[in-house]
Motif scaffolding. Sequence first.
Motif, short mmCIF file in Angstrom:
data_model
loop_
_atom_site.label_atom_id
_atom_site.label_comp_id
_atom_site.label_asym_id
_atom_site.label_seq_id
_atom_site.Cartn_x
_atom_site.Cartn_y
_atom_site.Cartn_z
N HIS A 91 -8.15 -8.88 21.88
CA HIS A 91 -8.89 -9.69 20.92
C HIS A 91 -9.97 -8.84 20.25
O HIS A 91 -10.71 -8.12 20.91
N LEU A 92 -10.03 -8.89 18.92
CA LEU A 92 -10.99 -8.18 18.06
C LEU A 92 -10.74 -6.68 17.94
O LEU A 92 -11.61 -5.97 17.44
N ASP A 93 -9.56 -6.19 18.36
CA ASP A 93 -9.21 -4.81 18.06
C ASP A 93 -9.04 -4.70 16.54
O ASP A 93 -8.71 -5.67 15.86
N GLU A 94 -9.26 -3.51 16.02
CA GLU A 94 -9.07 -3.26 14.59
C GLU A 94 -7.91 -2.29 14.39
O GLU A 94 -7.87 -1.23 15.01
N ILE A 95 -6.96 -2.69 13.56
CA ILE A 95 -5.80 -1.86 13.23
C ILE A 95 -5.97 -1.37 11.80
O ILE A 95 -6.31 -2.16 10.91
N GLN A 96 -5.71 -0.08 11.57
CA GLN A 96 -5.72 0.45 10.21
C GLN A 96 -4.35 1.03 9.90
O GLN A 96 -3.84 1.88 10.63
N ILE A 97 -3.77 0.52 8.81
CA ILE A 97 -2.46 0.94 8.34
C ILE A 97 -2.64 1.32 6.88
O ILE A 97 -2.88 0.45 6.05
N GLY A 98 -2.58 2.60 6.57
CA GLY A 98 -2.89 3.05 5.21
C GLY A 98 -4.35 2.74 4.93
O GLY A 98 -5.23 3.07 5.71
N THR A 99 -4.61 2.04 3.82
CA THR A 99 -5.98 1.65 3.51
C THR A 99 -6.28 0.21 3.93
O THR A 99 -7.35 -0.30 3.66
N THR A 100 -5.33 -0.42 4.59
CA THR A 100 -5.48 -1.81 5.03
C THR A 100 -6.00 -1.86 6.46
O THR A 100 -5.48 -1.18 7.34
N ARG A 101 -7.05 -2.68 6.67
CA ARG A 101 -7.60 -2.87 8.01
C ARG A 101 -7.41 -4.34 8.40
O ARG A 101 -7.62 -5.23 7.60
N LEU A 102 -7.02 -4.54 9.67
CA LEU A 102 -6.76 -5.89 10.18
C LEU A 102 -7.48 -6.08 11.50
O LEU A 102 -7.56 -5.15 12.31
N PHE A 103 -7.98 -7.29 11.72
CA PHE A 103 -8.54 -7.67 13.03
C PHE A 103 -7.46 -8.39 13.81
O PHE A 103 -6.72 -9.20 13.27
N VAL A 104 -7.40 -8.13 15.10
CA VAL A 104 -6.50 -8.83 16.00
C VAL A 104 -7.28 -10.01 16.59
O VAL A 104 -8.36 -9.82 17.14
N LEU A 105 -6.73 -11.20 16.45
CA LEU A 105 -7.33 -12.40 17.03
C LEU A 105 -6.37 -12.95 18.06
O LEU A 105 -5.17 -13.10 17.78
N ASP A 111 0.87 -1.18 0.00
CA ASP A 111 0.00 0.00 0.00
C ASP A 111 0.90 1.23 0.00
O ASP A 111 1.76 1.37 0.87
N GLU A 112 0.73 2.12 -0.95
CA GLU A 112 1.57 3.31 -1.05
C GLU A 112 1.43 4.24 0.15
O GLU A 112 2.29 5.08 0.39
N MET A 113 0.35 4.11 0.92
CA MET A 113 0.15 4.95 2.10
C MET A 113 0.85 4.39 3.34
O MET A 113 0.79 4.97 4.42
N VAL A 114 1.51 3.25 3.19
CA VAL A 114 2.21 2.60 4.30
C VAL A 114 3.70 2.88 4.18
O VAL A 114 4.29 2.74 3.11
N SER A 115 4.32 3.26 5.29
CA SER A 115 5.77 3.51 5.33
C SER A 115 6.52 2.19 5.29
O SER A 115 5.98 1.14 5.62
N LYS A 116 7.79 2.25 4.92
CA LYS A 116 8.61 1.03 4.90
C LYS A 116 8.72 0.41 6.29
O LYS A 116 8.70 -0.79 6.44
N ARG A 117 8.86 1.24 7.30
CA ARG A 117 8.86 0.79 8.71
C ARG A 117 7.70 1.52 9.38
O ARG A 117 7.88 2.56 9.97
N HIS A 118 6.52 0.94 9.26
CA HIS A 118 5.30 1.63 9.67
C HIS A 118 5.00 1.48 11.17
O HIS A 118 4.86 2.46 11.88
#
Length: 145
Positions: A121-135, A76-83
């Motif tokens: 558990h079930l926190d949501e992380i957003q990095i650039g346009t990518t969203r991830l759930f924590v399990l 994702d271009e909105m994500v830094s190399k070391r984000h």
Amino acid sequence: MTSPVRLHRFHLMPAHEAESFDSRTAEHEEPRPAFGAPYVWVLAVIDGDQPNAVHRILQYETLIGRGGDAQIDVNDEMVSKRHCLLRVEGPVCTIQDLASRNGTRVNGRKMKDETALRLRHLDEIQIGTTRLFVLHGAFKRLTPQ
């Protein structure tokens, strides 16, 4: 409480129940546990370029960023190399933004630079346009039936 989830030959259970689990073998030798055992941390991509990707955290420190240096490469271009950086210490996982250009959001709130935040558990992380759930969970070996 939800019913247990079966994952291959393991049974996931709440982390507080794993404290009392005895993992000795029949010969009374301690088996070498997998990293973090019995605790499991997983990031599941729910939105972005790889919407079906699942990343199990397998190291004490996991770098999330763009490119080959990152253990979790977010294309994702909105994500830094070391984000941002994840750190796992048993039942605790923290995330820290590494002064990224566009920041890191947890549950919709932008993180402050250099501040580590404990993930749940079930926190949501957003990095650039990518969203991830924590399990997160803990496991014990199932007994043969």
